[in-house]
Design a protein around this motif. Structure first.
Motif, PDB file in Angstrom:
ATOM      1  N   LEU A 172       0.772  -1.192  -0.049  1.00  0.00           N
ATOM      2  CA  LEU A 172       0.007   0.105   0.074  1.00  0.00           C
ATOM      3  C   LEU A 172       0.745   1.342   0.084  1.00  0.00           C
ATOM      4  O   LEU A 172       1.992   1.523   0.831  1.00  0.00           O
ATOM      5  N   MET A 173       0.606   2.132  -0.991  1.00  0.00           N
ATOM      6  CA  MET A 173       1.327   3.330  -1.042  1.00  0.00           C
ATOM      7  C   MET A 173       0.427   4.632  -0.953  1.00  0.00           C
ATOM      8  O   MET A 173      -0.605   4.519  -1.782  1.00  0.00           O
ATOM      9  N   VAL A 174       0.531   5.570  -0.189  1.00  0.00           N
ATOM     10  CA  VAL A 174      -0.160   6.640  -0.171  1.00  0.00           C
ATOM     11  C   VAL A 174       0.851   8.001  -0.528  1.00  0.00           C
ATOM     12  O   VAL A 174       1.807   8.131   0.255  1.00  0.00           O
ATOM     13  N   LEU A 175       0.572   8.513  -1.746  1.00  0.00           N
ATOM     14  CA  LEU A 175       1.660   9.459  -2.330  1.00  0.00           C
ATOM     15  C   LEU A 175       0.978  10.799  -2.487  1.00  0.00           C
ATOM     16  O   LEU A 175      -0.118  11.094  -3.283  1.00  0.00           O
ATOM     17  N   MET A 176       1.690  11.740  -2.052  1.00  0.00           N
ATOM     18  CA  MET A 176       0.957  13.054  -1.953  1.00  0.00           C
ATOM     19  C   MET A 176       1.951  14.211  -2.750  1.00  0.00           C
ATOM     20  O   MET A 176       1.674  15.134  -2.487  1.00  0.00           O
ATOM     21  N   SER A 177       2.800  13.681  -3.266  1.00  0.00           N
ATOM     22  CA  SER A 177       3.659  14.675  -4.330  1.00  0.00           C
ATOM     23  C   SER A 177       4.034  13.771  -5.411  1.00  0.00           C
ATOM     24  O   SER A 177       4.233  12.748  -5.531  1.00  0.00           O
ATOM     25  N   GLN A 178       4.395  14.667  -6.408  1.00  0.00           N
ATOM     26  CA  GLN A 178       4.904  14.150  -7.778  1.00  0.00           C
ATOM     27  C   GLN A 178       6.117  13.467  -7.684  1.00  0.00           C
ATOM     28  O   GLN A 178       6.538  12.316  -7.981  1.00  0.00           O
ATOM     29  N   GLU A 179       6.897  14.119  -6.727  1.00  0.00           N
ATOM     30  CA  GLU A 179       8.329  13.560  -6.571  1.00  0.00           C
ATOM     31  C   GLU A 179       8.243  12.229  -6.114  1.00  0.00           C
ATOM     32  O   GLU A 179       8.937  11.246  -6.311  1.00  0.00           O
ATOM     33  N   ALA A 180       7.580  12.297  -4.958  1.00  0.00           N
ATOM     34  CA  ALA A 180       7.165  10.755  -4.121  1.00  0.00           C
ATOM     35  C   ALA A 180       6.760   9.562  -5.007  1.00  0.00           C
ATOM     36  O   ALA A 180       7.098   8.675  -5.109  1.00  0.00           O
ATOM     37  N   TYR A 181       5.718  10.110  -6.019  1.00  0.00           N
ATOM     38  CA  TYR A 181       5.461   9.059  -7.129  1.00  0.00           C
ATOM     39  C   TYR A 181       6.347   8.813  -7.951  1.00  0.00           C
ATOM     40  O   TYR A 181       6.622   7.286  -8.248  1.00  0.00           O
ATOM     41  N   THR A 182       7.275   9.430  -8.415  1.00  0.00           N
ATOM     42  CA  THR A 182       8.359   9.211  -9.422  1.00  0.00           C
ATOM     43  C   THR A 182       9.305   8.400  -8.558  1.00  0.00           C
ATOM     44  O   THR A 182       9.884   7.143  -9.262  1.00  0.00           O
ATOM     45  N   LYS A 183       9.594   8.598  -7.314  1.00  0.00           N
ATOM     46  CA  LYS A 183      10.562   7.830  -6.785  1.00  0.00           C
ATOM     47  C   LYS A 183      10.146   6.569  -6.191  1.00  0.00           C
ATOM     48  O   LYS A 183      10.945   5.485  -6.198  1.00  0.00           O
ATOM     49  N   PHE A 184       8.747   6.528  -5.777  1.00  0.00           N
ATOM     50  CA  PHE A 184       8.265   5.277  -4.921  1.00  0.00           C
ATOM     51  C   PHE A 184       7.507   4.333  -5.670  1.00  0.00           C
ATOM     52  O   PHE A 184       7.454   3.121  -5.263  1.00  0.00           O
ATOM     53  N   SER A 185       6.823   4.773  -6.648  1.00  0.00           N
ATOM     54  CA  SER A 185       5.754   3.947  -7.271  1.00  0.00           C
ATOM     55  C   SER A 185       6.054   2.658  -7.765  1.00  0.00           C
ATOM     56  O   SER A 185       5.428   1.473  -7.742  1.00  0.00           O
ATOM     57  N   GLY A 186       7.225   2.581  -8.153  1.00  0.00           N
ATOM     58  CA  GLY A 186       7.953   1.392  -8.937  1.00  0.00           C
ATOM     59  C   GLY A 186       8.026   0.452  -7.977  1.00  0.00           C
ATOM     60  O   GLY A 186       8.123  -0.933  -8.196  1.00  0.00           O
ATOM     61  N   GLU A 187       8.178   0.873  -6.414  1.00  0.00           N
ATOM     62  CA  GLU A 187       8.559  -0.398  -5.553  1.00  0.00           C
ATOM     63  C   GLU A 187       7.314  -1.122  -5.214  1.00  0.00           C
ATOM     64  O   GLU A 187       7.316  -2.204  -4.679  1.00  0.00           O
ATOM     65  N   LEU A 188       6.061  -0.599  -5.493  1.00  0.00           N
ATOM     66  CA  LEU A 188       4.872  -1.232  -5.108  1.00  0.00           C
ATOM     67  C   LEU A 188       4.726  -2.507  -5.398  1.00  0.00           C
ATOM     68  O   LEU A 188       4.958  -2.725  -6.723  1.00  0.00           O
TER      69      LEU A 188
END
Lengths: 181, 385
Positions: free
Chosen positions: A71-87
């Motif tokens: 589960l990922m809750v992302l509140m910024s573009q940078e966080a999306y770019t950085k983390f969404s691949g790890e899901l």
């Protein structure tokens, strides 16, 4: 739910750490579950990228770090770019609709979004957008009971802001309920 | 309203550092001196915030050398006291750890370990101070070191540390690490009447018979405190039962032997470890602190594959459970010892295991915790190799 590995991402000042803390507190104090939260101690400052990671489980947590977030809750573009691949494949991604443009959105995950920051502004304070997000996350994932989350929000936010935060939580909760119904 | 008991009874979602502060307050600690250092800062932050409400005194000292001796003054004035630090500060405290051992001043040293040497990685975990905790000061002496693996244990073991310090009049080290210190979990704090607190061993005999360093049967002398009307003298010099310097070979032998022996004769009351599946094991993983958690997925994986794996977790790294390791060594083919250092407690395992059994370290230079796969790989190689 046996075990959830949760990552919350955003920029400093958005209440990323508090959001993780509220989930953990709701799970371990008000919902008979186990929660282990790890604080990433880096040179994070207000405005820069930050994240909270925690594990919520029906059983005691041995290994404390998250290795396969579902589960990922992302509140910024940078966080999306950085983390969404790890899901992990099949995992759930929750984003702020107006702060995150989900470029190249993976098709092996479930994605939900909410204009949390806008809702928070409409309630009078942008600062409570993380709590709108928590209400939304509660409705979407059902990882923790609504009552437990509501209680954890109430005791974790600064004194004097309980009412506003309650409204923010309910706003997110209701928006989420409509979406999953 | 000042609440003298200061015990925050209830369920909390707090980190290991804060849990340590609450443990100290619940144990009756009312004096803390420290020079805040990452990753232990939150311990003293909370102490500074909470102490005014429970009648305690916190002093931010000029450095760790001063902190580690200020607490000993407070103890002789009748308070329970601790200091809190991490690697670089712990190094500076070594002289006064020896002083506490020599003067038999019961006090607690909390070390939230970070990766070293020197400044190292201030915000990241390690277990690199385990030998330093035991041997860091000069001369012969003994200490007790406890290794918590969760915020709950940071609370529980801080109380235990104070109790052991008072019972045996030794400095006790709480060997936390950055991971445990900054990890947030549920911590249940019981009501004050359910918390066992060991009261200081005060001298109860006649004033004229009082000898400040005359031991009781368990080799531990009872204490008095400044202002109670007793004449006493505390010195780091070799001293006789009166507490006065007596620099002779005989006094040195008598005193230093007793300082060491008081832990040896009482070791059954001090040494603590947890065992899981060791009786039928062919291989035992020996862990302490955070490593006792990171080893669990590796042990479970190996067991799932039919391997007979035991887990022995040290609660007290010092004194070390030498007899138990020796006993188990005859029953298993190997010990695996994962540590967040390049091999420290593994020497102790080797020393007591003897030559008939393989002892395999799983070393890690620190900065994060072990990947359980590294521990599994060692288990697998020894079992199948």
């Amino acid at each position: 739910m046996a075990k959830m590995e949760i990552k919350i991402g955003g920029f400093g000042g958005q209440g990323v750490i508090l959001s993780g803390y509220i989930i953990g507190r709701a799970a371990s104090i008000y919902d008979n579950k186990y929660a282990t939260m790890i604080q990433a101690f880096g040179p994070e400052a207000r405005g820069s990228s930050t994240s909270a990671q925690l594990i919520v489980s029906d059983e005691p947590v041995a290994y404390p770090y998250i290795t396969a977030p579902n589960l990922m809750v992302l509140m910024s573009q940078e966080a999306y770019t950085k983390f969404s691949g790890e899901l992990v494949s099949g995992g759930t991604l929750i984003t702020d609709e107006e702060l995150v443009t989900p470029h190249n959105l993976r098709n092996d995950i479930k994605h939900y979004s909410i204009p949390a920051a806008r809702f928070a502004e409409e309630l009078g304070k942008r600062m409570v957008s993380n709590i709108v997000m928590m209400g939304f996350t509660t409705a979407i994932t059902k990882i923790i009971g609504e009552k437990a989350m509501g209680e954890a929000v109430k005791v974790s936010v600064p004194k004097g802001t309980e009412k506003l935060n309650h409204l923010a939580f309910v706003k997110g909760l209701e928006y989420g309920r409509k979406l999953v119904e | 309203m000042q609440d003298e008991s200061g015990v925050l009874t209830g369920a909390h979602f707090i980190d290991g550092d804060h849990a340590c502060s609450e443990g100290a307050i619940a144990a009756g600690c009312r004096f803390v001196a420290g020079y805040p250092i990452t990753p232990s800062t939150e311990v003293v932050e909370r102490i500074a915030e909470r102490f005014p409400f429970v009648g305690g005194v916190f002093i931010q000292m000029e450095d760790e050398i001063a902190s580690s001796i200020a607490i000993q003054g407070a103890v002789w004035a009748g308070k329970k006291a601790m200091t809190v630090t991490s690697g670089p500060g712990f190094s500076l405290m070594m002289e006064h750890i020896g002083y506490a051992a020599m003067t038999e001043t019961p006090c607690v040293f909390v070390n939230v370990q970070r990766a070293g040497p020197s400044t190292g990685l201030p915000t990241m975990p390690a277990q690199g101070d385990m030998m330093q905790a035991r041997w860091g000061s000069h001369g012969d002496y003994g200490i007790i070191a406890l290794c918590p693996n969760s915020p709950q244990e940071c609370f529980d073991f801080t109380i235990k540390a104070f109790n052991l310090a008072e019972q045996f009049r030794v400095p006790v080290m709480l060997m936390m690490d950055e991971c445990v210190g900054h990890m947030i979990e549920r911590v249940v704090i019981p009501p004050p009447n359910e918390i066992k607190v060991f009261k200081r061993r005060y001298y109860r005999g006649k004033k004229k018979d009082f000898l400040p360093f005359k031991p009781e049967k368990d080799l531990v002398p009872p204490m008095i405190k400044a202002g109670d009307g007793y004449r006493f003298h505390v010195t780091g010099l070799t001293h006789d039962e009166k507490g006065y310097p007596s620099m002779t070979v005989g006094t040195q032998a008598k005193l230093v032997t007793r300082l060491s022996d008081k832990l040896k004769v009482n070791e059954d009351k001090i040494i603590e470890y947890r065992e899981d599946g060791v009786e039928s094991a062919e291989l035992i993983v020996i862990t302490y602190g955070i490593t006792s958690r990171t080893a669990i997925p590796a042990i479970e994986q190996a067991r799932k594959e039919g391997m007979k794996i035991g887990h022995l977790r040290l609660i007290t790294a010092w004194p070390f459970p030498a007899k138990r390791i020796h006993e188990l060594a005859s029953k298993v083919k190997a010990f695996v010892v994962p540590e967040l250092n390049l091999g420290q407690m593994v020497y102790e395992v080797e020393r007591h295991a003897g030559s008939g059994v393989k002892v395999e370290p799983v070393s890690h230079a620190g900065g994060t915790v072990h990947d359980p796969k590294e521990i599994y790989t060692a288990i697998h190689r020894l079992m199948k190799g």
